[in-house]
Design a protein around this motif. Sequence first.
Motif, PDB file in Angstrom:
ATOM      1  N   ASP A 127       0.837  -1.202   0.000  1.00 51.68           N
ATOM      2  CA  ASP A 127       0.000   0.000   0.000  1.00 51.68           C
ATOM      3  C   ASP A 127       0.872   1.252   0.000  1.00 51.68           C
ATOM      4  O   ASP A 127       1.544   1.556   0.990  1.00 51.68           O
ATOM      5  N   LEU A 128       0.842   2.012  -1.091  1.00 50.21           N
ATOM      6  CA  LEU A 128       1.665   3.216  -1.209  1.00 50.21           C
ATOM      7  C   LEU A 128       1.236   4.330  -0.262  1.00 50.21           C
ATOM      8  O   LEU A 128       1.974   5.295  -0.059  1.00 50.21           O
ATOM      9  N   ASP A 129       0.044   4.210   0.330  1.00 48.25           N
ATOM     10  CA  ASP A 129      -0.426   5.212   1.291  1.00 48.25           C
ATOM     11  C   ASP A 129      -0.208   4.789   2.746  1.00 48.25           C
ATOM     12  O   ASP A 129      -0.539   5.543   3.662  1.00 48.25           O
ATOM     13  N   ALA A 130       0.327   3.604   2.958  1.00 44.40           N
ATOM     14  CA  ALA A 130       0.555   3.129   4.325  1.00 44.40           C
ATOM     15  C   ALA A 130       1.545   4.043   5.038  1.00 44.40           C
ATOM     16  O   ALA A 130       2.497   4.549   4.443  1.00 44.40           O
ATOM     17  N   MET A 131       1.296   4.241   6.333  1.00 38.45           N
ATOM     18  CA  MET A 131       2.229   5.033   7.136  1.00 38.45           C
ATOM     19  C   MET A 131       3.428   4.159   7.485  1.00 38.45           C
ATOM     20  O   MET A 131       3.282   3.069   8.031  1.00 38.45           O
ATOM     21  N   VAL A 159      10.137   7.366  -0.973  1.00 39.19           N
ATOM     22  CA  VAL A 159       9.358   8.439  -1.593  1.00 39.19           C
ATOM     23  C   VAL A 159       9.553   8.389  -3.113  1.00 39.19           C
ATOM     24  O   VAL A 159       8.588   8.500  -3.872  1.00 39.19           O
ATOM     25  N   TYR A 200       5.932   5.826  -2.399  1.00 36.35           N
ATOM     26  CA  TYR A 200       5.302   5.804  -1.076  1.00 36.35           C
ATOM     27  C   TYR A 200       5.060   7.238  -0.625  1.00 36.35           C
ATOM     28  O   TYR A 200       5.916   8.107  -0.751  1.00 36.35           O
ATOM     29  N   ARG A 201       3.843   7.482  -0.111  1.00 38.15           N
ATOM     30  CA  ARG A 201       3.421   8.845   0.164  1.00 38.15           C
ATOM     31  C   ARG A 201       3.397   9.229   1.641  1.00 38.15           C
ATOM     32  O   ARG A 201       3.203  10.393   1.961  1.00 38.15           O
ATOM     33  N   ASN A 202       3.587   8.269   2.524  1.00 37.23           N
ATOM     34  CA  ASN A 202       3.475   8.574   3.955  1.00 37.23           C
ATOM     35  C   ASN A 202       4.648   7.949   4.720  1.00 37.23           C
ATOM     36  O   ASN A 202       4.460   7.130   5.604  1.00 37.23           O
TER      37      ASN A 202
END
Length: 122
Positions: A73-77, A96, A100-102
Motif C-alpha cells: 500500500d503506497l499510502d501506508a504510514m 518516496v 510511497y506517500r506517507n
Amino acid sequence: MAHNPRFLALVDDCRSRIKECDVHQVKQWLDQGLAFNLIDNREQDEWAKNRIPSAQYMGRGVLERDIETAIPDLDAMIVIYCGGGFRSALSADNLVKMGYRNVISMDGGIRGWLQAGYPLED
C-alpha cells in the motif's frame, strides 16, 4: 560517531525532501495504538542486539528490494529508524522516490530512543 562531510551533505539533501519526526512522537504513536509500519533499517547484527518493540526488520541493503512485498500500500504510514537517523533519511528518500506517500524518518534513531529511556526488546 563523526560522519564524513559528503555523507552528511547527501543526508541533508535527502532531508529536504522527506518528513521526519523525533523519538517522542513515535513513542506517543505507539502508546496511542496508532496503526503504522515501524521499520528497523539497521544492520542485521544491530537488530539482533535490540530493537524498538513492534518494529519489523528491513535492513538498509534490502529495503528497496523487499518493501513492495512487505507493504504494498503506497499510502501506508511507514516510520523508519536506524542508529541515529542518517541511514533512515536515505531510505525514506528512496521510498518516496518509489511512490510511497506517507514515509517518515525517525530523527535520533535508536540512540535517541535509548537516551529518552524508552524500552527496547531483545
